[in-house]
Design a protein around this motif. Sequence first.
Motif, PDB file in Angstrom:
ATOM      1  N   LEU A  59       0.656  -1.102  -0.167  1.00  0.00           N
ATOM      2  CA  LEU A  59       0.126   0.580   0.201  1.00  0.00           C
ATOM      3  C   LEU A  59       0.802   1.198   0.082  1.00  0.00           C
ATOM      4  O   LEU A  59       1.496   1.354   1.516  1.00  0.00           O
ATOM      5  CB  LEU A  59      -0.848  -0.183   1.283  1.00  0.00           C
ATOM      6  N   SER A  60       1.356   1.987  -1.002  1.00  0.00           N
ATOM      7  CA  SER A  60       1.982   2.967  -1.414  1.00  0.00           C
ATOM      8  C   SER A  60       0.942   4.048  -0.319  1.00  0.00           C
ATOM      9  O   SER A  60      -0.383   4.463  -1.799  1.00  0.00           O
ATOM     10  CB  SER A  60       2.412   3.195  -2.392  1.00  0.00           C
ATOM     11  N   MET A  61       1.333   5.094   0.493  1.00  0.00           N
ATOM     12  CA  MET A  61       0.367   5.937   0.864  1.00  0.00           C
ATOM     13  C   MET A  61       1.182   7.171   0.455  1.00  0.00           C
ATOM     14  O   MET A  61       2.116   7.946   1.126  1.00  0.00           O
ATOM     15  CB  MET A  61       0.530   5.950   2.530  1.00  0.00           C
ATOM     16  N   ASN A  62       0.380   7.963  -0.450  1.00  0.00           N
ATOM     17  CA  ASN A  62       1.329   9.900  -1.036  1.00  0.00           C
ATOM     18  C   ASN A  62       0.172  10.695  -0.038  1.00  0.00           C
ATOM     19  O   ASN A  62      -1.157  10.231   0.272  1.00  0.00           O
ATOM     20  CB  ASN A  62       1.429   9.721  -1.862  1.00  0.00           C
ATOM     21  N   SER A  63       0.993  11.753   0.057  1.00  0.00           N
ATOM     22  CA  SER A  63       0.195  13.200   0.249  1.00  0.00           C
ATOM     23  C   SER A  63      -0.693  13.162   1.284  1.00  0.00           C
ATOM     24  O   SER A  63      -2.006  12.972   2.126  1.00  0.00           O
ATOM     25  CB  SER A  63      -1.043  13.673  -0.429  1.00  0.00           C
ATOM     26  N   LEU A  64       0.174  11.431   2.305  1.00  0.00           N
ATOM     27  CA  LEU A  64      -0.898  11.378   4.317  1.00  0.00           C
ATOM     28  C   LEU A  64      -0.953  13.020   4.919  1.00  0.00           C
ATOM     29  O   LEU A  64      -0.219  13.863   4.594  1.00  0.00           O
ATOM     30  CB  LEU A  64       0.081  11.126   4.303  1.00  0.00           C
ATOM     31  N   LYS A  65      -1.995  13.046   5.590  1.00  0.00           N
ATOM     32  CA  LYS A  65      -2.913  14.043   5.704  1.00  0.00           C
ATOM     33  C   LYS A  65      -3.056  13.117   7.575  1.00  0.00           C
ATOM     34  O   LYS A  65      -2.660  11.767   8.060  1.00  0.00           O
ATOM     35  CB  LYS A  65      -4.195  14.019   5.524  1.00  0.00           C
ATOM     36  N   PRO A  66      -3.151  14.084   8.333  1.00  0.00           N
ATOM     37  CA  PRO A  66      -3.279  13.150  10.209  1.00  0.00           C
ATOM     38  C   PRO A  66      -4.547  12.722   9.764  1.00  0.00           C
ATOM     39  O   PRO A  66      -4.047  12.495  10.988  1.00  0.00           O
ATOM     40  CB  PRO A  66      -3.969  15.271  10.718  1.00  0.00           C
ATOM     41  N   GLU A  67      -5.335  13.289   9.662  1.00  0.00           N
ATOM     42  CA  GLU A  67      -6.792  12.051   9.412  1.00  0.00           C
ATOM     43  C   GLU A  67      -6.175  10.607   9.172  1.00  0.00           C
ATOM     44  O   GLU A  67      -7.380   9.728   9.222  1.00  0.00           O
ATOM     45  CB  GLU A  67      -7.963  12.276   8.318  1.00  0.00           C
ATOM     46  N   ASP A  68      -4.944  10.116   8.030  1.00  0.00           N
ATOM     47  CA  ASP A  68      -5.298   9.214   7.241  1.00  0.00           C
ATOM     48  C   ASP A  68      -4.275   7.886   9.129  1.00  0.00           C
ATOM     49  O   ASP A  68      -3.814   6.614   8.962  1.00  0.00           O
ATOM     50  CB  ASP A  68      -3.753   8.734   6.467  1.00  0.00           C
ATOM     51  N   THR A  69      -3.832   8.895  10.457  1.00  0.00           N
ATOM     52  CA  THR A  69      -3.011   8.302  11.281  1.00  0.00           C
ATOM     53  C   THR A  69      -4.820   6.963  11.446  1.00  0.00           C
ATOM     54  O   THR A  69      -5.465   6.862  12.266  1.00  0.00           O
ATOM     55  CB  THR A  69      -2.785   9.412  12.445  1.00  0.00           C
ATOM     56  N   ALA A  70      -3.550   6.148  11.806  1.00  0.00           N
ATOM     57  CA  ALA A  70      -4.243   4.665  12.046  1.00  0.00           C
ATOM     58  C   ALA A  70      -3.488   3.950  11.880  1.00  0.00           C
ATOM     59  O   ALA A  70      -1.903   3.541  12.063  1.00  0.00           O
ATOM     60  CB  ALA A  70      -5.188   4.677  11.247  1.00  0.00           C
ATOM     61  N   VAL A  71      -3.786   2.182  13.173  1.00  0.00           N
ATOM     62  CA  VAL A  71      -3.177   1.169  12.707  1.00  0.00           C
ATOM     63  C   VAL A  71      -4.309   0.109  11.544  1.00  0.00           C
ATOM     64  O   VAL A  71      -5.187   0.333  11.089  1.00  0.00           O
ATOM     65  CB  VAL A  71      -3.473   0.560  13.969  1.00  0.00           C
ATOM     66  N   TYR A  72      -3.483   0.454  10.763  1.00  0.00           N
ATOM     67  CA  TYR A  72      -3.254  -0.362   9.358  1.00  0.00           C
ATOM     68  C   TYR A  72      -3.233  -1.898   9.276  1.00  0.00           C
ATOM     69  O   TYR A  72      -2.531  -2.327   9.854  1.00  0.00           O
ATOM     70  CB  TYR A  72      -1.979   0.243   8.175  1.00  0.00           C
ATOM     71  N   TYR A  73      -4.116  -2.652   8.560  1.00  0.00           N
ATOM     72  CA  TYR A  73      -4.310  -3.947   8.783  1.00  0.00           C
ATOM     73  C   TYR A  73      -4.120  -4.692   7.513  1.00  0.00           C
ATOM     74  O   TYR A  73      -5.033  -4.180   6.476  1.00  0.00           O
ATOM     75  CB  TYR A  73      -5.046  -4.665   9.523  1.00  0.00           C
ATOM     76  N   CYS A  74      -3.469  -5.372   6.694  1.00  0.00           N
ATOM     77  CA  CYS A  74      -3.668  -6.231   6.320  1.00  0.00           C
ATOM     78  C   CYS A  74      -4.306  -7.570   6.576  1.00  0.00           C
ATOM     79  O   CYS A  74      -4.680  -8.466   6.859  1.00  0.00           O
ATOM     80  CB  CYS A  74      -2.069  -7.075   5.451  1.00  0.00           C
ATOM     81  N   ALA A  75      -5.520  -8.241   5.000  1.00  0.00           N
ATOM     82  CA  ALA A  75      -6.101  -9.240   5.146  1.00  0.00           C
ATOM     83  C   ALA A  75      -6.678  -9.373   3.703  1.00  0.00           C
ATOM     84  O   ALA A  75      -5.970  -9.181   2.945  1.00  0.00           O
ATOM     85  CB  ALA A  75      -7.865  -8.768   6.007  1.00  0.00           C
ATOM     86  N   ALA A  76      -6.968 -11.052   4.125  1.00  0.00           N
ATOM     87  CA  ALA A  76      -7.054 -11.426   2.599  1.00  0.00           C
ATOM     88  C   ALA A  76      -8.624 -12.488   2.715  1.00  0.00           C
ATOM     89  O   ALA A  76      -9.017 -12.930   3.868  1.00  0.00           O
ATOM     90  CB  ALA A  76      -6.140 -13.266   2.798  1.00  0.00           C
ATOM     91  N   VAL A  77      -9.508 -11.976   1.721  1.00  0.00           N
ATOM     92  CA  VAL A  77     -10.887 -12.877   1.389  1.00  0.00           C
ATOM     93  C   VAL A  77     -10.988 -13.558   0.373  1.00  0.00           C
ATOM     94  O   VAL A  77     -10.743 -13.070  -0.565  1.00  0.00           O
ATOM     95  CB  VAL A  77     -12.303 -11.380   1.534  1.00  0.00           C
ATOM     96  N   TRP A  78     -11.666 -14.150  -0.142  1.00  0.00           N
ATOM     97  CA  TRP A  78     -12.557 -14.947  -1.141  1.00  0.00           C
ATOM     98  C   TRP A  78     -12.584 -14.459  -2.175  1.00  0.00           C
ATOM     99  O   TRP A  78     -13.771 -13.072  -1.702  1.00  0.00           O
ATOM    100  CB  TRP A  78     -13.377 -15.940  -0.273  1.00  0.00           C
ATOM    101  N   TYR A  79     -12.614 -14.254  -3.608  1.00  0.00           N
ATOM    102  CA  TYR A  79     -12.472 -13.548  -4.105  1.00  0.00           C
ATOM    103  C   TYR A  79     -13.766 -12.711  -4.676  1.00  0.00           C
ATOM    104  O   TYR A  79     -14.849 -11.460  -4.787  1.00  0.00           O
ATOM    105  CB  TYR A  79     -11.551 -13.402  -5.547  1.00  0.00           C
ATOM    106  N   GLY A  80     -15.204 -13.677  -3.980  1.00  0.00           N
ATOM    107  CA  GLY A  80     -15.798 -13.790  -4.492  1.00  0.00           C
ATOM    108  C   GLY A  80     -16.916 -12.606  -3.333  1.00  0.00           C
ATOM    109  O   GLY A  80     -18.098 -12.540  -3.632  1.00  0.00           O
ATOM    110  N   SER A  81     -16.280 -12.719  -2.115  1.00  0.00           N
ATOM    111  CA  SER A  81     -16.772 -11.794  -1.324  1.00  0.00           C
ATOM    112  C   SER A  81     -17.429 -10.462  -1.010  1.00  0.00           C
ATOM    113  O   SER A  81     -16.549  -9.853  -1.870  1.00  0.00           O
ATOM    114  CB  SER A  81     -16.306 -12.162   0.238  1.00  0.00           C
ATOM    115  N   ASN A  82     -17.438  -9.685  -0.601  1.00  0.00           N
ATOM    116  CA  ASN A  82     -17.966  -8.319   0.190  1.00  0.00           C
ATOM    117  C   ASN A  82     -17.064  -7.759  -0.012  1.00  0.00           C
ATOM    118  O   ASN A  82     -16.450  -7.801   1.696  1.00  0.00           O
ATOM    119  CB  ASN A  82     -19.245  -8.396   0.519  1.00  0.00           C
ATOM    120  N   TRP A  83     -15.641  -7.180  -0.198  1.00  0.00           N
ATOM    121  CA  TRP A  83     -14.397  -7.194   0.185  1.00  0.00           C
ATOM    122  C   TRP A  83     -14.387  -5.697   1.059  1.00  0.00           C
ATOM    123  O   TRP A  83     -13.250  -5.658   1.397  1.00  0.00           O
ATOM    124  CB  TRP A  83     -13.366  -6.724  -0.772  1.00  0.00           C
TER     125      TRP A  83
END
Length: 124
Positions: A81-105
Amino acid sequence: QVQLVESGGGLVQAGDSLRLSCAASGRTFSSYRMGWFRQTPGKEREFVAAIRWSGGSTDYVDSVKGRFTISRDYAKNTVYLSMNSLKPEDTAVYYCAAVWYGSNWRDSREYNYWGQGTQVTVSS
């Protein structure tokens, strides 16, 4: 055993860039989408971006369109995840996850596998 391991978080100033990595192991993810979510204290986990492992189609939440880019590297079994022009509101814990492709991602409840998270802090 499936493992998703995030890295690349940190403390940056507004306007800076960061690239998060998610190293995936333990199974074949060709029939999955890989997603990035973020969460701040007291709030629900928010969808940020997703990519279909096979084919590479992407989706983004409106607030990051044009600033964030999700990509994957087959050889390294890694999603970025390449993040440019970051803003203070982007502050968070970021999680990676995997889901079956047919699901509501966009729905975190659909996801099968999660990483441990990496903190991103953007100062103003």
